[in-house]
Design an enzyme around this catalytic site. Sequence first.
Site, PDB file in Angstrom:
ATOM      1  N   HIS A   1      37.764  38.320  40.483  1.00  0.00           N
ATOM      2  CA  HIS A   1      36.861  36.758  41.241  1.00  0.00           C
ATOM      3  C   HIS A   1      36.126  36.339  40.387  1.00  0.00           C
ATOM      4  O   HIS A   1      35.991  35.107  40.438  1.00  0.00           O
ATOM      5  CB  HIS A   1      35.971  37.754  42.487  1.00  0.00           C
ATOM      6  CG  HIS A   1      35.610  36.488  43.355  1.00  0.00           C
ATOM      7  ND1 HIS A   1      35.960  35.944  43.693  1.00  0.00           N
ATOM      8  CD2 HIS A   1      34.117  36.247  42.900  1.00  0.00           C
ATOM      9  CE1 HIS A   1      35.453  34.715  43.861  1.00  0.00           C
ATOM     10  NE2 HIS A   1      34.328  35.132  44.450  1.00  0.00           N
ATOM     11  N   GLU A   2      35.133  37.330  39.560  1.00  0.00           N
ATOM     12  CA  GLU A   2      33.938  35.896  38.561  1.00  0.00           C
ATOM     13  C   GLU A   2      35.481  35.411  37.734  1.00  0.00           C
ATOM     14  O   GLU A   2      34.550  34.767  37.461  1.00  0.00           O
ATOM     15  CB  GLU A   2      33.182  37.290  38.068  1.00  0.00           C
ATOM     16  CG  GLU A   2      32.246  37.652  39.352  1.00  0.00           C
ATOM     17  CD  GLU A   2      31.206  37.223  39.788  1.00  0.00           C
ATOM     18  OE1 GLU A   2      30.371  36.246  39.417  1.00  0.00           O
ATOM     19  OE2 GLU A   2      31.133  36.582  40.483  1.00  0.00           O
ATOM     20  N   SER A   3      35.789  36.107  37.556  1.00  0.00           N
ATOM     21  CA  SER A   3      36.637  35.228  36.255  1.00  0.00           C
ATOM     22  C   SER A   3      37.279  34.412  36.666  1.00  0.00           C
ATOM     23  O   SER A   3      38.262  33.869  35.292  1.00  0.00           O
ATOM     24  CB  SER A   3      36.886  36.312  34.929  1.00  0.00           C
ATOM     25  OG  SER A   3      37.348  37.109  35.384  1.00  0.00           O
TER      26      SER A   3
ATOM     27  N   ARG B   1      37.024  38.631  47.383  1.00  0.00           N
ATOM     28  CA  ARG B   1      35.982  40.035  46.525  1.00  0.00           C
ATOM     29  C   ARG B   1      37.014  40.729  47.232  1.00  0.00           C
ATOM     30  O   ARG B   1      37.829  41.790  46.658  1.00  0.00           O
ATOM     31  CB  ARG B   1      35.332  40.206  46.337  1.00  0.00           C
ATOM     32  CG  ARG B   1      34.472  39.306  45.957  1.00  0.00           C
ATOM     33  CD  ARG B   1      32.875  39.410  45.703  1.00  0.00           C
ATOM     34  NE  ARG B   1      32.095  37.595  44.971  1.00  0.00           N
ATOM     35  CZ  ARG B   1      31.845  37.274  43.763  1.00  0.00           C
ATOM     36  NH1 ARG B   1      31.374  38.931  43.417  1.00  0.00           N
ATOM     37  NH2 ARG B   1      30.930  36.942  43.678  1.00  0.00           N
TER      38      ARG B   1
END
Length: 193
Positions: A70-72, A181
């Site tokens: 999710h973050e990347s 997520r």
Amino acid sequence: MIDAKKLQTALGVTADGIIGRNTYRALFARFGAAPERAGELALSANVHFPAYGIMDSPLRLAHLMAQLVHESGGFRYMEEIASGSAYEGRKDLGNVIPGDGKRYKGRGPIQITGRANYRTYGQRIGIDIENHPEIAAVPSIGLHLALEYWKRNGLNTLADADNVRGITKLINGGFNGLGDREAQLVKAKELLA
């Protein structure tokens, strides 16, 4: 629940607990990493996942992958797309010098953000990323930073409890992207089952 022995067998874990680099490469590629990036992340994972206890529990690997994906943006972005100006003057992030917001914007697969985090996590892995923030965007170093963040914030314990909300809050400071997520976690659990 994911069975640890089945996971280790599926991933080709040897008797000494080591997973082959190509298996990690395939795992990162499955979650969107381009071949070269998957290879670099795999090298780092091969060294650091065992040391950080990620392979001690299948839920840990599933939760870690879900958050990093999710973050990347599926390992496509090792540097935040936004300019970082939103972090300007954020004393809670240690951004006290004009320009810190842009200089210490999110980098790496967990998007380490802010001068204080760059200093802290750089020191913990022995690399001066405070004075060289661009290094945090190198995939192998960024993954090591992410694992150190994961460890320091006790996220293995939350992963073992299957607490995606708790992990998200500690990584994000809120629940931004919680739906994605959770979807990535379902995908990781299915893939690793």
